[in-house]
Design an enzyme around this catalytic site. Structure first.
Site, PDB file in Angstrom:
ATOM      1  N   HIS A   1       0.822  -1.203   0.000  1.00  0.00           N
ATOM      2  CA  HIS A   1       0.000   0.000   0.000  1.00  0.00           C
ATOM      3  C   HIS A   1       0.864   1.264   0.000  1.00  0.00           C
ATOM      4  O   HIS A   1       2.049   1.243   0.350  1.00  0.00           O
ATOM      5  CB  HIS A   1      -0.939  -0.002   1.200  1.00  0.00           C
ATOM      6  CG  HIS A   1      -2.072  -0.972   1.051  1.00  0.00           C
ATOM      7  ND1 HIS A   1      -3.124  -1.053   1.948  1.00  0.00           N
ATOM      8  CD2 HIS A   1      -2.337  -1.893   0.094  1.00  0.00           C
ATOM      9  CE1 HIS A   1      -3.976  -1.986   1.554  1.00  0.00           C
ATOM     10  NE2 HIS A   1      -3.519  -2.515   0.437  1.00  0.00           N
TER      11      HIS A   1
ATOM     12  N   GLU B   1       0.876   3.875   1.929  1.00  0.00           N
ATOM     13  CA  GLU B   1       1.395   4.275   3.231  1.00  0.00           C
ATOM     14  C   GLU B   1       2.655   3.483   3.590  1.00  0.00           C
ATOM     15  O   GLU B   1       3.645   4.046   4.087  1.00  0.00           O
ATOM     16  CB  GLU B   1       0.335   4.072   4.320  1.00  0.00           C
ATOM     17  CG  GLU B   1      -0.936   4.883   4.105  1.00  0.00           C
ATOM     18  CD  GLU B   1      -2.001   4.135   3.314  1.00  0.00           C
ATOM     19  OE1 GLU B   1      -3.196   4.395   3.534  1.00  0.00           O
ATOM     20  OE2 GLU B   1      -1.642   3.278   2.484  1.00  0.00           O
TER      21      GLU B   1
ATOM     22  N   CYS C   1      -6.023   1.450   5.651  1.00  0.00           N
ATOM     23  CA  CYS C   1      -6.572   0.181   6.146  1.00  0.00           C
ATOM     24  C   CYS C   1      -5.963  -0.097   7.520  1.00  0.00           C
ATOM     25  O   CYS C   1      -5.046   0.603   7.966  1.00  0.00           O
ATOM     26  CB  CYS C   1      -6.257  -0.948   5.173  1.00  0.00           C
ATOM     27  SG  CYS C   1      -4.501  -1.400   5.118  1.00  0.00           S
TER      28      CYS C   1
ATOM     29  N   CYS D   1      -2.093  -0.728   7.463  1.00  0.00           N
ATOM     30  CA  CYS D   1      -1.308   0.500   7.314  1.00  0.00           C
ATOM     31  C   CYS D   1      -1.401   1.351   8.574  1.00  0.00           C
ATOM     32  O   CYS D   1      -0.449   2.061   8.918  1.00  0.00           O
ATOM     33  CB  CYS D   1      -1.786   1.285   6.101  1.00  0.00           C
ATOM     34  SG  CYS D   1      -1.306   0.540   4.525  1.00  0.00           S
TER      35      CYS D   1
END
Length: 217
Positions: A116, A118, A142, A145
């Site tokens: 992801h 992040e 999410c 993260c």
């Protein structure tokens, strides 16, 4: 000769005082010196600038369904990292699955492999750490993260949207719970302008005292 006359006129205007007094009231001069000595007023605010960087970074993602970008900023408003969602380094993007699921092969799902935005931003940092930084993300993080954000020491999360499929409903609730318990501030991004336009063509700059009506490249 026209050019010489124009320069003479401009020199006279520049010699004028920027302010004049009439009837005891101060009047602001509209001479070229005053006009061109003012700063721009339509510049990007910090929040718009950093979210724009996150949105631009998202355009690097090869995910056909969702492109997410992140931008980490320190307390001095300096960008220390950016990231977007994509496959791990060393993995050939063209050989990796980009679909959400495959009934015939459970391993053929992007969710098992994609890093992801992040995560990539935190790992891509150009500083020793990201403690007390804030992160601008185009999509609410999410729960996985969220753990990384908390563990890395980031204290503020600014997100553009929280809209996602039902798959993320529980994950987002868990993220909110984690942030509240860990004392991480999170808030929705409030834009100061509707859009930011990037023109990748030739930049043209109007030149003062050379041509008032035309453009000089």
């Amino acid at each position: 000769m026209q050019t010489e006359n124009m320069y003479d006129t401009d020199k006279e205007n520049l010699n004028d005082s920027s302010n004049s007094s009439k009837n005891g009231k101060t009047q602001v001069s509209t001479s070229p010196k005053h006009i061109f000595n003012q700063q721009r007023t339509d510049y990007l605010q910090w929040e718009d600038y950093f979210m724009s960087v996150a949105l631009l970074s998202a355009q690097r993602s090869k995910d056909p369904n969702k492109q997410v970008g992140a931008c980490i900023v320190n307390q001095e408003n300096k960008i220390v990292s950016i990231g977007y969602n994509g496959m791990p380094m060393g993995c050939n993007d063209s050989e990796m699955p980009w679909c959400k699921s495959d009934p015939e092969n459970k391993l053929n799902s992007k969710y098992l492999y994609v890093c992801h935005a992040e995560m990539n931003a935190i790992l891509n940092k150009n500083s020793s750490d990201v403690k007390n930084c804030r992160i601008y993300v185009t999509l609410f993080p999410c729960n996985e993260c969220a753990k990384l954000i908390i563990q890395s020491g980031i204290k503020t999360v600014i997100f553009k949207t929280r809209t996602a499929g039902k798959k993320y409903f529980v994950s987002f609730e868990a993220t909110q719970k984690l942030f509240e318990m860990a004392g991480v501030e999170f808030r929705r991004y409030l834009p100061q302008r509707e859009e930011v336009v990037l023109d990748l063509g030739m930049v043209r700059v109007r030149t003062a005292f050379v041509s008032w009506k035309g453009w000089k490249s």
